[in-house]
Scaffold this motif. Structure first.
Motif, PDB file in Angstrom:
ATOM      1  N   GLN A   7       8.431  14.561  -2.051  1.00 41.17           N
ATOM      2  CA  GLN A   7       7.471  15.097  -3.035  1.00 41.17           C
ATOM      3  C   GLN A   7       6.851  14.902  -4.196  1.00 41.17           C
ATOM      4  O   GLN A   7       5.573  14.915  -4.798  1.00 41.17           O
ATOM      5  CB  GLN A   7       7.325  16.971  -2.926  1.00 41.17           C
ATOM      6  CG  GLN A   7       7.102  17.287  -1.730  1.00 41.17           C
ATOM      7  CD  GLN A   7       6.006  17.767  -1.020  1.00 41.17           C
ATOM      8  OE1 GLN A   7       5.405  18.013  -1.507  1.00 41.17           O
ATOM      9  NE2 GLN A   7       5.633  17.071   0.163  1.00 41.17           N
ATOM     10  N   GLU A   9       7.754  12.202  -5.376  1.00 37.26           N
ATOM     11  CA  GLU A   9       6.880  10.393  -5.267  1.00 37.26           C
ATOM     12  C   GLU A   9       5.472  10.622  -5.467  1.00 37.26           C
ATOM     13  O   GLU A   9       4.506  10.149  -5.405  1.00 37.26           O
ATOM     14  CB  GLU A   9       8.124   9.845  -4.614  1.00 37.26           C
ATOM     15  CG  GLU A   9       9.399   9.648  -4.513  1.00 37.26           C
ATOM     16  CD  GLU A   9       9.921   8.873  -4.239  1.00 37.26           C
ATOM     17  OE1 GLU A   9       9.697   8.976  -2.287  1.00 37.26           O
ATOM     18  OE2 GLU A   9      10.868   8.148  -4.003  1.00 37.26           O
ATOM     19  N   LYS A  10       4.751  11.447  -4.165  1.00 37.21           N
ATOM     20  CA  LYS A  10       3.975  11.762  -3.790  1.00 37.21           C
ATOM     21  C   LYS A  10       3.270  11.701  -4.882  1.00 37.21           C
ATOM     22  O   LYS A  10       1.676  11.891  -4.966  1.00 37.21           O
ATOM     23  CB  LYS A  10       4.015  12.815  -2.565  1.00 37.21           C
ATOM     24  CG  LYS A  10       2.507  13.451  -2.117  1.00 37.21           C
ATOM     25  CD  LYS A  10       2.416  14.035  -0.958  1.00 37.21           C
ATOM     26  CE  LYS A  10       1.027  14.540  -0.420  1.00 37.21           C
ATOM     27  NZ  LYS A  10       1.242  15.432   0.892  1.00 37.21           N
ATOM     28  N   TYR A  11       3.544  12.753  -5.502  1.00 34.81           N
ATOM     29  CA  TYR A  11       2.144  13.809  -6.798  1.00 34.81           C
ATOM     30  C   TYR A  11       2.675  12.963  -8.523  1.00 34.81           C
ATOM     31  O   TYR A  11       2.497  13.205  -9.307  1.00 34.81           O
ATOM     32  CB  TYR A  11       2.580  14.581  -7.162  1.00 34.81           C
ATOM     33  CG  TYR A  11       1.903  15.745  -5.621  1.00 34.81           C
ATOM     34  CD1 TYR A  11       0.422  15.786  -5.154  1.00 34.81           C
ATOM     35  CD2 TYR A  11       2.473  15.857  -4.648  1.00 34.81           C
ATOM     36  CE1 TYR A  11      -0.183  16.376  -4.267  1.00 34.81           C
ATOM     37  CE2 TYR A  11       2.619  16.802  -3.525  1.00 34.81           C
ATOM     38  CZ  TYR A  11       0.846  16.696  -3.502  1.00 34.81           C
ATOM     39  OH  TYR A  11       0.048  17.172  -2.538  1.00 34.81           O
TER      40      TYR A  11
END
Length: 336
Positions: A7, A9-11
């Protein structure tokens, strides 16, 4: 961590666990609990919106500015004594019927005033020695007396993480300045992580985040999450007067302002004051590209600020003082 890291890394926030392996088991446990509380989709959404607002502010918006049309505002100065008296009596009647409450934004500390406690506890130097909170509480008491009918004006006070406890203790110490305890509802705004200008959440330490109150804009979430709107509904409140704590001249639940807004069937309203001079550092209420909003003084060029109407008055002179009217139905819809 296996759940949290993807999560992050996603943002684009993977830097938050850069020092994970340097932390003790206890530190990892506490930090993981803090990271789990982050709603990264919401937080990055806020940042994106803020960036878009900054980008719009950096563009020249003078060509999009329009003064307020005459049918959406009234003037105390231009109203007859008879009309003002009618508004005053109507406003008092609404108060007497327990349909009005006051909503105070009081999350700020008195740092700029040179003190470390909440602004509302500040002694402004009057001969009486009264604090801002006392002055405002006494105005509510006076208005209840003027309205009669043994009415009550509930006072909702939004504090921050830094001011809530001391505010509660202050009111308890002074017996709520004569107000009923159940009519002084103190609640807390939420915190958001501090971010860099490129959208990275800032660490306060290797195992903690830098957090700050979410500002006046956090009002709506706080009203919803702390069930303040539900409390207003249970009291059959219909109209809300909202203001900021450091307004020493504020007219609490101003009967004229409230009655005017009700008379115009307004969902929300803003009380303004005329700008004293073109470059006065105060935002103005106007229309931008067809939408009503407050434009900060730093966003308007001097040439636009100096524009005058046919009567020699400043064209953009509706100075915003953070003094507002809301219907409960409007706030309820906004908070959803």
């Amino acid at each position: 961590m296996e759940t949290i890291k993807p999560q992050l890394e996603k943002y684009g926030q993977e830097h938050l666990v850069k020092f994970w392996n340097e932390l003790s088991k206890a530190e990892q446990s506490g930090y993981l609990a803090e990271l789990k509380k982050l709603n990264l989709e919401e937080i990055t959404g806020y940042f994106k919106n803020a960036q878009e607002t900054l980008k719009a502010a950096s563009n020249k918006i003078d060509d999009l500015l329009q003064p307020l049309p005459s049918d959406v505002y009234g003037s105390f100065q231009d109203s007859s004594p008879e009309q003002l008296a009618k508004y005053y009596e109507k406003g008092l009647k609404l108060i007497a019927e327990n349909k009005v409450c006051v909503l105070l934004l009081a999350g700020g500390q008195g740092t700029r005033l040179g003190v470390k406690y909440p602004k509302g506890m500040y002694n402004v130097g009057l001969p009486s020695g009264k604090t801002l909170y006392q002055l405002q509480a006494e105005r509510i008491l006076k208005l209840q007396k003027l309205a009669g009918n043994n009415c009550s004006i509930p006072w909702y006070i939004m504090t921050s993480d830094h001011t809530k406890e001391s505010t509660e203790l202050f009111f308890e110490k002074h017996n709520y300045f004569g107000l009923k305890k159940e009519n002084v509802v103190i609640f807390q705004q939420f915190l958001l992580p501090c971010m860099t200008f490129d959208g990275k959440i800032i660490n306060n330490a290797k195992n903690s985040l830098a957090m700050a109150p979410d500002g006046n804009g956090g009002l709506y979430k706080a009203l919803r999450e702390h069930e303040i709107l539900q409390d207003m509904k249970s009291r059959d409140i219909q109209y809300i007067h909202a203001y900021c704590v450091d307004n020493i001249l504020v007219k609490m639940a101003d009967p004229i302002f409230i009655a005017y807004c009700v008379d115009k069937k307004a969902d929300c309203g803003a009380k303004v004051v005329k700008k004293a001079f073109p470059t006065e550092p105060v935002g103005v209420v106007c229309k931008v590209d067809g939408r009503f909003q407050v434009v900060e003084y730093s966003e308007i060029t001097t040439s636009t600020a100096e524009k005058q109407d046919n009567n020699g008055q400043l064209l953009f002179n509706a100075g915003n003082i953070c003094n507002h009217f809301f219907t409960l139905s409007f706030l309820d819809a906004v908070c959803k």
